[in-house]
Design an enzyme around this catalytic site. Structure first.
Site, mmCIF file in Angstrom:
data_model
loop_
_atom_site.group_PDB
_atom_site.id
_atom_site.type_symbol
_atom_site.label_atom_id
_atom_site.label_comp_id
_atom_site.label_asym_id
_atom_site.label_seq_id
_atom_site.Cartn_x
_atom_site.Cartn_y
_atom_site.Cartn_z
ATOM 1 N NE ARG A 97 -3.190 0.820 3.170
ATOM 2 C CZ ARG A 97 -4.056 1.290 4.056
ATOM 3 N NH1 ARG A 97 -5.119 1.938 3.648
ATOM 4 N NH2 ARG A 97 -3.871 1.107 5.333
ATOM 5 C CG ASP A 98 3.401 4.428 1.705
ATOM 6 O OD1 ASP A 98 3.062 5.162 0.755
ATOM 7 O OD2 ASP A 98 3.910 4.866 2.751
ATOM 8 C CG LEU A 99 6.153 0.015 -4.615
ATOM 9 C CD1 LEU A 99 7.435 -0.274 -3.857
ATOM 10 C CD2 LEU A 99 5.770 -1.181 -5.472
ATOM 11 C CG ASN A 103 8.231 4.189 1.680
ATOM 12 O OD1 ASN A 103 8.826 4.964 2.418
ATOM 13 N ND2 ASN A 103 6.915 4.080 1.674
#
Length: 332
Positions: A97-99, A103
């Site tokens: 969900r936060d690629l 990150n």
């Protein structure tokens, strides 16, 4: 350190501790420890000396050398393997969900590891999606998730496609300087995806043309399929790994530009630039008593054979996928 003014809080802090306690993979960061005291929240990761992918693509210091093509494909392939572990091997599966490029952290030799799992979600085996409030970063968020709040593995694939386009173009996922209607990267690239002859316009000027044109165009095709509006027509993480393993096996001589007939190797030729591992600095235990640069082990020969076999298999399956998409056939 938890940003006290940010959107994440105790819940995301606890989720990240849980995720990193359960998940282990060479392309995920290792958690050394954590601390919670008063309103302070700290997570201690392993040290990643080269910082983030975002730093190397978008925040280059004057004395830094831009990432070459080989390094970019190595980073993409490693990040895809980390994502595939979450989707296909973790039990239960995990939607990241936060690629995004900030990150993806880089170790020695540009070895990539996914980090920041505060927004990740476990997916029960009997469910194809998780209904949740929309979270993530603008520019990377899949359109169907933004509209419905239904989070699927294909949401991560869309985000990965944006990261791959960042690597290809050197452009940010969100940049208002590109002009109205083009501030989101996928909107900027789409007009150039209509004709394969326009693909080279997407190349990051920092690459200076030093890449193999066929490999570059295939990378654009992979990224394009990842960001398809219909989530069911996007490739799985396993397909993406297979595709990028093939592309990294076609290593490009960084000293030859495409105008001079840039070469691509059969098998895994090691890149010779910017701190990447090459055959003159392989593990000393593998080459004791042998002059540097002359040690080619049987294992490495086997690895090359496997790479060629993977490339052939990918070539066949990927061409079939492309044919089905061009003809409007839904993949099974």
């Amino acid at each position: 350190m938890l940003n006290q003014t940010g959107l994440q809080g105790d819940k995301e802090f606890l989720v990240e501790i849980l995720m990193l306690s359960l998940l282990r993979h060479p392309n995920l960061v290792n958690m050394i420890g954590y601390c919670a005291e008063g309103n302070q929240r700290l997570l201690v990761y392993e040290f990643m000396p080269l910082g983030s992918l975002e730093y190397h693509l978008h925040d280059l210091a004057p004395n830094m050398v831009p990432l070459d093509w080989n390094a970019r494909m190595k980073i993409a392939a490693g990040a895809a393997k980390g994502l595939d572990y979450l989707h296909s091997q973790a039990d239960p599966p995990v939607i990241y969900r936060d690629l995004k490029s900030s990150n993806i952290l880089l170790g020695e030799g540009f070895h990539p590891k996914l980090s920041d799992f505060g927004l990740a979600k476990f997916v029960p085996d009997d469910k194809s999606h998780v209904s949740t409030r929309v979270m993530g970063t603008e520019g990377y968020c899949a359109p169907e998730y933004a509209v419905t709040g239904k989070l699927t593995k294909m949401s991560d694939i869309y985000s990965f496609g944006i990261v791959l386009f960042e690597l290809i173009t050197g452009q940010r996922a969100l940049d208002s300087t590109r002009g109205r209607g083009k501030d989101i990267l996928v909107h900027w690239v789409r007009p150039m995806l209509k004709d394969r002859k326009d693909f080279l316009q997407l190349a990051d000027p920092n690459l200076k043309g030093k890449f193999s044109e066929p490999v570059f165009c295939r990378a654009v095709e992979v990224a394009s399929m990842c960001v398809r509006e219909n989530p069911h027509s996007r490739p799985s993480s396993t397909d993406v790994v297979l595709a990028l393993d093939y592309l990294t096996s076609q290593q490009n001589d960084a000293n030859m530009d495409r105008g001079n007939g840039a070469k691509s190797g059969r098998g895994r030729r090691m890149p010779q630039s910017d701190g990447l591992v090459n055959e003159s600095n392989v593990d000393s235990n593998e080459c004791k008593g042998t002059p540097k640069g002359t040690c080619i082990s049987e294992d490495r020969d086997l690895e090359r054979e496997q790479a060629v076999a993977e490339a052939k298999m990918w070539g066949e399956t990927w061409r079939e996928k492309m044919r089905q998409n061009e003809e409007g056939i839904m993949p099974t």
